[in-house]
Motif scaffolding. Structure first.
Motif, PDB file in Angstrom:
ATOM      1  N   LEU A 230       0.933  -1.378  -0.018  1.00 19.93           N
ATOM      2  CA  LEU A 230       0.182  -0.051  -0.080  1.00 19.93           C
ATOM      3  C   LEU A 230       0.915   1.293  -0.145  1.00 19.93           C
ATOM      4  O   LEU A 230       1.852   1.546   0.624  1.00 19.93           O
ATOM      5  CB  LEU A 230      -0.819   0.151   1.233  1.00 19.93           C
ATOM      6  N   VAL A 231       0.853   2.203  -0.794  1.00 16.52           N
ATOM      7  CA  VAL A 231       1.580   3.185  -1.209  1.00 16.52           C
ATOM      8  C   VAL A 231       0.599   4.525  -0.907  1.00 16.52           C
ATOM      9  O   VAL A 231      -0.440   4.425  -1.509  1.00 16.52           O
ATOM     10  CB  VAL A 231       2.615   3.322  -2.265  1.00 16.52           C
ATOM     11  N   ALA A 232       0.916   5.328  -0.032  1.00 16.81           N
ATOM     12  CA  ALA A 232      -0.033   6.403   0.293  1.00 16.81           C
ATOM     13  C   ALA A 232       0.330   7.853  -0.389  1.00 16.81           C
ATOM     14  O   ALA A 232       1.524   8.071  -0.248  1.00 16.81           O
ATOM     15  CB  ALA A 232       0.000   6.644   1.657  1.00 16.81           C
ATOM     16  N   VAL A 233      -0.253   8.291  -1.036  1.00 15.01           N
ATOM     17  CA  VAL A 233      -0.021   9.434  -1.949  1.00 15.01           C
ATOM     18  C   VAL A 233      -0.844  10.793  -1.633  1.00 15.01           C
ATOM     19  O   VAL A 233      -2.008  10.435  -1.450  1.00 15.01           O
ATOM     20  CB  VAL A 233      -0.045   9.141  -3.459  1.00 15.01           C
ATOM     21  N   ASP A 234      -0.214  11.921  -1.899  1.00 18.04           N
ATOM     22  CA  ASP A 234      -0.943  12.873  -1.697  1.00 18.04           C
ATOM     23  C   ASP A 234      -0.440  14.218  -2.724  1.00 18.04           C
ATOM     24  O   ASP A 234      -0.679  15.359  -2.587  1.00 18.04           O
ATOM     25  CB  ASP A 234      -0.954  13.400  -0.340  1.00 18.04           C
ATOM     26  N   ASP A 235       0.097  13.912  -3.800  1.00 13.28           N
ATOM     27  CA  ASP A 235       0.631  14.659  -4.938  1.00 13.28           C
ATOM     28  C   ASP A 235       1.606  15.529  -4.655  1.00 13.28           C
ATOM     29  O   ASP A 235       2.035  16.742  -5.123  1.00 13.28           O
ATOM     30  CB  ASP A 235      -0.872  15.529  -5.420  1.00 13.28           C
TER      31      ASP A 235
END
Length: 143
Positions: free
Chosen positions: A8-13
């Motif tokens: 799971l990779v959490a991204v937010d730009d």
């Protein structure tokens, strides 16, 4: 290295989350039958559920970002990839519900520098994930 099946990779730009995505791609290339889950959480603290125009705009921005990141992953030859969008507390959803939903055995996230006052009131997402997740967590620092 552990034999991961679900990352799971959490991204937010942010630059930090793009670095986390790139690190998760490196790890995914080492595994066989591995599934990469790219997730973005629309922060309910910043975007209330009852503000429909703002929520709709943030949803569209999130979809565009995740599609862009998915294209990067596919271009690297990783075809077992999924994107997820949730609305709520990023730190709680990443460490709990999302990790459980995808059966994550590794969570990858970037770390951002935030102002002391903001950190005092909100806390660090990555710090919370490290403390609360029931699987391995990799924090990727910016160059």
């Amino acid at each position: 290295m552990d034999d991961y099946k679900n990352i799971l990779v959490a991204v937010d730009d942010s630059k930090e989350s793009e670095n986390a995505l790139r690190k998760s791609i490196e790890i995914a290339k080492l595994g066989h039958g591995l599934r990469l889950h790219i997730a973005n959480v629309i922060n309910s603290y910043l975007v209330p559920e009852d503000d429909f125009p703002l929520l709709e705009r943030e949803q569209q921005l999130s979809e565009n970002m995740l599609n862009r990141y998915k294209s990067i992953v596919l271009a690297e030859g990783i075809t077992n990839v999924e994107v997820l969008i949730k609305h709520g507390s990023p730190k709680k959803l990443i460490a709990g519900e999302l990790a459980s939903l995808v059966n994550a055995d590794l969570i990858v996230c970037g770390v951002q520098s935030i102002k002391n006052a903001e950190h005092f009131f909100l806390g660090s997402v990555s710090q919370y994930v490290v403390q609360e997740a029931t699987c391995n967590v990799m924090i990727v620092r910016t160059d």
